[in-house]
Design a protein around this motif. Structure first.
Motif, PDB file in Angstrom:
ATOM      1  N   ASP A   1      -8.237   6.203  -4.592  1.00 21.38           N
ATOM      2  CA  ASP A   1      -8.470   7.319  -5.536  1.00 21.38           C
ATOM      3  C   ASP A   1      -7.237   7.577  -6.409  1.00 21.38           C
ATOM      4  OD1 ASP A   1      -6.794   8.403  -3.581  1.00 21.38           O
ATOM      5  OD2 ASP A   1      -8.018  10.195  -3.237  1.00 21.38           O
TER       6      ASP A   1
ATOM      7  N   SER B   1       0.785  -1.249   0.000  1.00 23.05           N
ATOM      8  CA  SER B   1       0.000   0.000   0.000  1.00 23.05           C
ATOM      9  C   SER B   1       0.810   1.290   0.000  1.00 23.05           C
ATOM     10  CB  SER B   1      -0.920   0.002   1.227  1.00 23.05           C
ATOM     11  OG  SER B   1      -0.144   0.128   2.411  1.00 23.05           O
TER      12      SER B   1
ATOM     13  N   PRO C   1       9.890  15.315   8.170  1.00 27.35           N
ATOM     14  CA  PRO C   1      10.201  15.482   6.738  1.00 27.35           C
ATOM     15  C   PRO C   1       8.975  15.833   5.898  1.00 27.35           C
ATOM     16  CG  PRO C   1      10.123  13.148   7.309  1.00 27.35           C
ATOM     17  CD  PRO C   1       9.830  13.897   8.574  1.00 27.35           C
TER      18      PRO C   1
ATOM     19  N   TYR D   1       7.886  16.585   2.018  1.00 26.17           N
ATOM     20  CA  TYR D   1       8.407  16.439   0.655  1.00 26.17           C
ATOM     21  C   TYR D   1       8.177  17.740  -0.130  1.00 26.17           C
ATOM     22  CZ  TYR D   1       8.284  11.308   1.497  1.00 26.17           C
ATOM     23  OH  TYR D   1       8.449  10.037   1.984  1.00 26.17           O
TER      24      TYR D   1
ATOM     25  N   ASN E   1      -7.160   9.400   1.163  1.00 22.71           N
ATOM     26  CA  ASN E   1      -6.199   9.082   2.246  1.00 22.71           C
ATOM     27  C   ASN E   1      -6.892   8.857   3.581  1.00 22.71           C
ATOM     28  OD1 ASN E   1      -4.575  10.519   0.158  1.00 22.71           O
ATOM     29  ND2 ASN E   1      -2.950  10.117   1.639  1.00 22.71           N
TER      30      ASN E   1
ATOM     31  N   ASN F   1       1.396  19.949  -1.685  1.00 20.92           N
ATOM     32  CA  ASN F   1       0.547  18.865  -2.229  1.00 20.92           C
ATOM     33  C   ASN F   1      -0.662  18.665  -1.322  1.00 20.92           C
ATOM     34  OD1 ASN F   1       3.435  18.491  -2.966  1.00 20.92           O
ATOM     35  ND2 ASN F   1       2.520  17.035  -4.387  1.00 20.92           N
TER      36      ASN F   1
ATOM     37  N   VAL G   1       3.234   4.120  -1.484  1.00 22.47           N
ATOM     38  CA  VAL G   1       3.712   4.655  -2.765  1.00 22.47           C
ATOM     39  C   VAL G   1       5.243   4.711  -2.824  1.00 22.47           C
ATOM     40  CG1 VAL G   1       3.719   6.707  -4.256  1.00 22.47           C
ATOM     41  CG2 VAL G   1       1.599   5.991  -3.121  1.00 22.47           C
TER      42      VAL G   1
ATOM     43  N   TYR H   1      -5.438  15.289  -4.581  1.00 17.45           N
ATOM     44  CA  TYR H   1      -6.556  14.334  -4.666  1.00 17.45           C
ATOM     45  C   TYR H   1      -7.757  14.977  -3.965  1.00 17.45           C
ATOM     46  CZ  TYR H   1      -2.695  10.826  -4.941  1.00 17.45           C
ATOM     47  OH  TYR H   1      -1.563  10.119  -5.250  1.00 17.45           O
TER      48      TYR H   1
END
Ligand code: NAD
Ligand code: DAU
Length: 349
Positions: A131, A84, A210, A212, A184, A217, A86, A294
């Motif tokens: 999704d 699951s 952290p 990204y 999510n 996003n 990514v 998303y």
């Protein structure tokens, strides 16, 4: 009724089984291989219940799947077992192809031979998907059930592939199938490689948080218990052949999510050093192919099945932070031997 839940020792699968045992009278067989992401400690509250059984099995083992389904004679199969994460799929896609595509093929075949041998009118194969099969949105718009597939990571491509197999088994062999594509999830018992538990646990341990890229996003967050309630509605009341999108209407940038966790922790466990949790935020190299946004249009499942989330992002996040604070034993047990090395960069370094 009798439910098979594959992947029931994982984050969402365990929430699904706790719901089925605590809130209904159904019996459940949990079929799980117990990968790094599966942990039976997530099920201790229901594991002694006579309506619950567990079998340690790999969905890539076709004969075993046929045997399990034939023996248990389920009314519903809720298929959640998957790789699951990514970032993990970017480094090592092979396992995602095996489990998410070949494994789903095996469970479908097992379901088909059982269905063809029974007169069970209740039977449904419910494929739990994501999704992410729809790709990445810009600033506007929502994913609906009609949105074209456009997966962009090895994980989402493997899930898209499994969705297509499920539809094909419905159309070609007449297997009663239903698919859900959800945004999510967050909540208790989530493995600390995913954003929210990773940030909470790093903050507890005074480690960098952290983020990204620039943290802009956007994800649409849904509490895992709301997802389990939606899945139950779909498995029991959904129309065969249909797809239902599930989401939380909680669009947040990643920076907003991390800031929320920091603010909640300031309230319940201020840092000993008197500095702020937000000082630990560190922008790191972006995820390759990072989907920007998303967001889910949930009108179909609301209209047709009467589902709505019960938890707001604020209440759900407060519960989640409290849960991780009070469940260090679970966190230590699942993290034991788990390297916190940044995943998902092997292809770019
Ligand atoms: P997870 O990684 O927490 O759990 C996956 C479970 O599957 C684990 O218990 C693992 O041991 C088991 N498993 C893995 N490979 C297996 C195999 N070959 N045979 C048998 N069992 C195996 O995942 P999750 O976050 O609970 O997600 C569950 C499902 O929901 C997945 O199909 C995922 O694609 C989907 N989904 C997840 C989210 C999310 O936000 N986490 C959102 C939408 C959809
Ligand atoms: O949308 C549903 C999907 O949500 C599910 O299908 C997946 O199984 C699930 O893992 C999740 O995928 P994401 O990639 O969105 O989740 P993740 O928690 O890995 O990342 C959420 C966002 O946070 C994403 O934009 C990347 C970012 N991120 C993630 C981690 C782990 C960071 O900024 N820092 C991090 O350390």
């Amino acid at each position: 009724m009798k439910f098979i839940v594959t992947g029931g020792a994982g984050f969402i699968g365990s929430a699904m089984i706790r719901f089925l045992i605590d809130e209904t009278d159904h019996s459940v067989l949990n079929v799980d291989k117990l990968t790094y992401a599966g942990n039976l400690q997530s099920l201790t509250s229901i594991s002694e219940n006579p309506r619950y059984q567990f079998v340690n099995a790999d969905i890539c083992d076709a004969d075993k799947m046929t045997e399990i389904v034939a023996d248990f004679q389920p009314d519903k199969i809720m298929h959640l077992a998957a790789e699951s994460h990514v970032d993990r799929s970017v480094d090592a896609p092979g396992e995602f192809i095996q489990t998410n595509i070949i494994g789903t093929f095996n469970v479908l075949n097992a379901a088909r031979s059982y269905f063809e041998s029974t007169s069970n009118k209740n039977f449904m194969f419910h494929h739990v998907s994501t999704d992410e099969v729809f790709g990445s949105l810009g600033d506007d718009g929502f994913f609906t059930e009609e949105t074209s597939y456009d997966p962009r990571s090895p994980y989402s491509a493997s899930k898209a592939s499994s969705d297509h197999l499920v539809r094909a088994w419905g159309a070609t062999y007449g297997l009663p199938v239903v698919i859900t594509n959800c945004s999510n999830n967050y909540g208790h018992y989530q493995f600390p490689e995913k954003l929210i538990p990773l940030i909470i646990m790093n903050a507890f341990n005074e480690k960098p948080l952290p983020v990204y890229g620039d943290g802009s996003n956007i994800r649409d967050w849904l509490h895992v218990d709301d997802h389990a309630r939606a899945l139950y509605r779909v498995a029991t009341e959904g129309k065969p052949g249909e797809t239902y999108n599930i989401g939380g209407k909680n669009e947040k940038t990643n920076l907003e999510v991390v800031a929320t966790i920091c603010d909640l922790l300031e309230g319940v466990k201020p840092r000993a050093s008197h500095s702020r949790y937000k000082d630990l935020i560190t922008h790191v190299q972006d995820r390759p192919g990072h989907d920007f946004r998303y967001a889910i249009d949930t009108s179909k499942i609301e209209r047709e099945l009467g589902w709505k989330p019960q938890e707001t992002f604020e209440t759900g996040m407060a519960r989640t932070v409290q849960w991780y604070l009070g469940n260090q034993t679970w966190c230590d047990a699942v993290s034991d031997g788990y390297s916190q090395t940044r995943l998902g960069l092997k292809s770019v370094n």
